[in-house]
Design an enzyme around this catalytic site. Structure first.
Site, PDB file in Angstrom:
ATOM      1  N   LYS A 264       0.823  -1.172  -0.006  1.00 56.30           N
ATOM      2  CA  LYS A 264      -0.031  -0.036   0.080  1.00 56.30           C
ATOM      3  C   LYS A 264       0.807   1.411  -0.051  1.00 56.30           C
ATOM      4  CE  LYS A 264      -3.719  -2.523   2.142  1.00 56.30           C
ATOM      5  NZ  LYS A 264      -4.550  -2.794   3.375  1.00 56.30           N
TER       6      LYS A 264
ATOM      7  N   GLN B  84      -4.807  -1.590   9.380  1.00 58.16           N
ATOM      8  CA  GLN B  84      -4.620  -2.768   8.835  1.00 58.16           C
ATOM      9  C   GLN B  84      -5.224  -3.769   9.678  1.00 58.16           C
ATOM     10  OE1 GLN B  84      -3.106  -3.485   5.703  1.00 58.16           O
ATOM     11  NE2 GLN B  84      -3.682  -5.401   5.935  1.00 58.16           N
TER      12      GLN B  84
ATOM     13  N   ASP C  50     -11.225   2.776   3.785  1.00 60.43           N
ATOM     14  CA  ASP C  50     -11.410   1.339   3.592  1.00 60.43           C
ATOM     15  C   ASP C  50     -12.912   1.275   3.372  1.00 60.43           C
ATOM     16  OD1 ASP C  50      -9.443  -0.701   3.224  1.00 60.43           O
ATOM     17  OD2 ASP C  50      -8.794  -0.862   5.278  1.00 60.43           O
TER      18      ASP C  50
END
Ligand code: NDP
Length: 281
Positions: free
Chosen positions: A51, A95, A118
């Protein structure tokens, strides 16, 4: 036809580069994301690295936030809150998975919806369910982008989604529903998975079981999208679909690797750009 996720993702990244350059021209700064990793899970380390690399390549500033495995829930929440309050951060990503003793649901609540790139927050998933604007989870968003770029129609089609997780299956089914497909959602308690799958014009599988979808479960000419990521008996990365045999029946199919996977990071980067542009407005 094999859907080339790598090629589409590369095109999206090139488009993003133009968007971030324009943003820089207007504001004198780059769109920015904070990526928060708790502990040092090796798989998560790799995802985070990918990422951050993607950010670098598309003109997005990334802030790499590492919290120790032993961090308390209060400290982790406070770190997220601090990032949420910062004007120079447009998106925040926690994460997952996080250490089991911490409650991911509670921590995700510290990320405001407008920075939730997200799309995991209750507010954003709720917006999707209502057909309203908001951030959508990157993997299902990537699947929709693949369908769009390969001109695969969804309106009036029968879509079957196998898997109902909050991060893939559920948002996937809502996106397809919002795109006028007739949607069936299957899961581990579905009585006859084969029968359901055979009705699919578009079959999306997000389970995590190698070889789950065999050729006798797929309608001739269907589009098959394999989100699954598994290690096969040979140790190689594979999806949920028996690719070799299913590709003979499918009109379109995604391989693993090289299908949905590369799209996930591309859509995250796109969400970061969108978050920055929205905040500017
Ligand atoms: P989860 O484990 O959260 O969900 C799996 C889903 O599959 C559940 O809804 C479960 O049903 C269902 N399921 C399990 N066994 C069966 C079965 N035999 N028949 C039908 N349904 C079944 O996984 P995720 O949604 O997080 O991920 C799914 C897969 O996608 C994984 O392989 C993951 O690695 C991959 N993935 C890939 C990404 C990418 O970028 N390519 C990104 C994210 C995930 P139930 O709800 O009843 O338990």
């Amino acid at each position: 036809m094999i859907i080339d996720g790598r090629a589409v993702a590369a095109r999206i990244r090139a488009e993003l580069f133009t968007r971030t350059a324009l943003f820089f021209e207007k504001t004198g700064r780059k769109p920015a994301i904070a990526v928060v990793l708790i502990g040092s899970d090796p798989a998560s380390e790799i995802y985070v690295r990918n990422k951050l690399k993607g950010c670098d390549e598309t003109g997005i500033r990334s802030v790499d936030v590492r919290l120790p495995e032993t961090v308390s829930a209060k400290e982790a929440a406070s770190a997220l809150r601090e990032l949420a309050s910062r004007d120079d951060i447009d998106g925040i990503l926690l994460q997952l998975p996080i250490p089991a003793r911490l409650d991911a649901r509670l921590l995700l609540r510290e990320i405001p919806a407008e920075k939730d790139v997200d799309g995991f927050s209750t507010q954003n998933l709720g917006a999707l369910a209502r057909g309203e604007e908001g951030f959508v989870a990157c993997t299902p968003l990537g699947v929709m982008e693949l369908l769009k770029r390969y001109n695969i129609p969804t309106r009036g089609k029968h879509a079957v989604v196998v898997g109902r997780s909050n991060i893939v299956g559920k948002p996937m089914s809502l996106l397809l529903l919002n795109a006028d497909a007739t949607v069936t959602v299957c899961h581990s308690r579905t009585a006859d998975l084969k029968e359901e799958c055979l009705r699919a014009d578009i079959l999306v599988t997000a389970v995590g079981k190698a070889g789950l979808i065999t050729a006798d479960m797929v309608k001739e000419g269907a589009t098959v999208i394999d989100v699954g990521m598994n290690r096969g008996k040979d140790g190689k990365l594979c999806g949920d679909v028996d690719f070799e045999n299913v590709q003979k029946k499918a009109a379109f199919i995604t391989p693993v690797p090289g299908g949905v996977g590369p799209m996930t990071v591309a859509m995250l980067l796109s969400n970061v750009c969108t978050a920055a542009e929205k905040r500017l407005k």
